[in-house]
Design an enzyme around this catalytic site. Structure first.
Site, PDB file in Angstrom:
ATOM      1  N   LYS A 120      93.851-107.174 -80.678  1.00 47.12           N
ATOM      2  CA  LYS A 120      94.869-106.897 -80.208  1.00 47.12           C
ATOM      3  C   LYS A 120      94.658-106.328 -78.698  1.00 47.12           C
ATOM      4  O   LYS A 120      95.766-106.816 -77.896  1.00 47.12           O
ATOM      5  CB  LYS A 120      95.671-105.705 -81.068  1.00 47.12           C
ATOM      6  CG  LYS A 120      97.118-105.195 -80.482  1.00 47.12           C
ATOM      7  CD  LYS A 120      97.701-104.085 -80.975  1.00 47.12           C
ATOM      8  CE  LYS A 120      97.072-102.834 -80.718  1.00 47.12           C
ATOM      9  NZ  LYS A 120      97.671-101.749 -81.141  1.00 47.12           N
ATOM     10  N   ASP A 138     101.004-105.807 -82.574  1.00 49.20           N
ATOM     11  CA  ASP A 138     101.056-104.548 -82.958  1.00 49.20           C
ATOM     12  C   ASP A 138     102.041-104.104 -83.944  1.00 49.20           C
ATOM     13  O   ASP A 138     102.667-105.065 -84.555  1.00 49.20           O
ATOM     14  CB  ASP A 138     101.313-103.607 -81.379  1.00 49.20           C
ATOM     15  CG  ASP A 138     102.658-103.673 -81.224  1.00 49.20           C
ATOM     16  OD1 ASP A 138     103.509-104.739 -81.656  1.00 49.20           O
ATOM     17  OD2 ASP A 138     103.247-102.908 -80.098  1.00 49.20           O
TER      18      ASP A 138
END
Length: 217
Positions: A120, A138
């Site tokens: 991420k 997220d």
């Protein structure tokens, strides 16, 4: 969600905000990397409050490494998990200095080898700093993807894979920001603001939440 609806969803988000920006403050790819690493389980606002003074004294890997863990801790102790994050930031700074001269490479595989940096974080840095059309999943994007039907998945990796596949090429660069901002301010976790959502008619979520006044009635 059909491809026609997906294209319409992105078209509407684009019309409302043609050039969306991330809310973390940074001055170069290195400080962006640090800010994103610090933002895990923390708010962007809280991170920005800490990194404002920090980046004035340490905006490069060399300067950050020179601070050391204790020095860095003084700047970021208001952020959750600050001790672990301080350890990781100093370690990644030293690794960059040893292997790249302190530069942040535009290479996801390499970025994921840095302490405290996962897929991420790497995707966010590559998207914002280097203009690569990666989508970082997220909690907000995971929720929006599943709730709307845009990208159902049981894990962030599954949602990312679906988004990469179904997002039209023209929208891929900014998809990350549109979906995060939508999840943060409209499609909120506990009670989404469906009544003011620009894509409510395209969304699979039921039941839609009414305006506050109707809710009270």
């Amino acid at each position: 969600m059909t491809r026609k609806k997906i294209a319409e969803l992105y078209a509407r988000l684009h019309a409302l905000d043609p050039e969306p920006k991330g809310e973390l403050h940074y001055v170069n790819p290195f400080t962006l990397l640090v800010a994103v690493a610090l933002s895990a389980q923390a708010t962007d606002k809280g991170v920005n409050k800490a990194t404002g003074p920090l980046f004035q004294v340490a905006d490069t890997a060399e300067k950050m490494a020179a601070l050391g863990e204790e020095g860095l801790t003084e700047y970021i102790k208001t952020i959750g998990l600050y001790r672990t994050k301080a350890k990781n930031v100093i370690a990644l700074s030293r690794k960059l200095l040893a292997e790249t001269g302190g530069e942040v490479p535009a290479d996801r595989d390499y970025l994921e080898t840095l302490p405290g940096v996962g897929r991420k974080t790497a995707n966010v840095v590559l998207n914002i700093a280097f203009g690569q059309p990666f989508i970082a999943v997220d909690t907000h994007i995971f929720r929006v993807g599943n709730r709307t039907g845009l990208a159902p998945g049981k894990t962030p990796a599954q949602v990312e894979e679906v988004l990469e596949r179904v997002t039209p090429p023209d929208y891929k660069l900014h998809a990350h920001h549109w979906l995060i901002l939508h999840g943060r301010y409209i499609c909120k976790a506990r009670k989404p603001d469906c009544w003011r959502c620009p894509i409510a008619d395209l969304c699979a979520f039921k039941p839609k939440t009414p305006p506050p006044a109707e809710g009270k009635g």
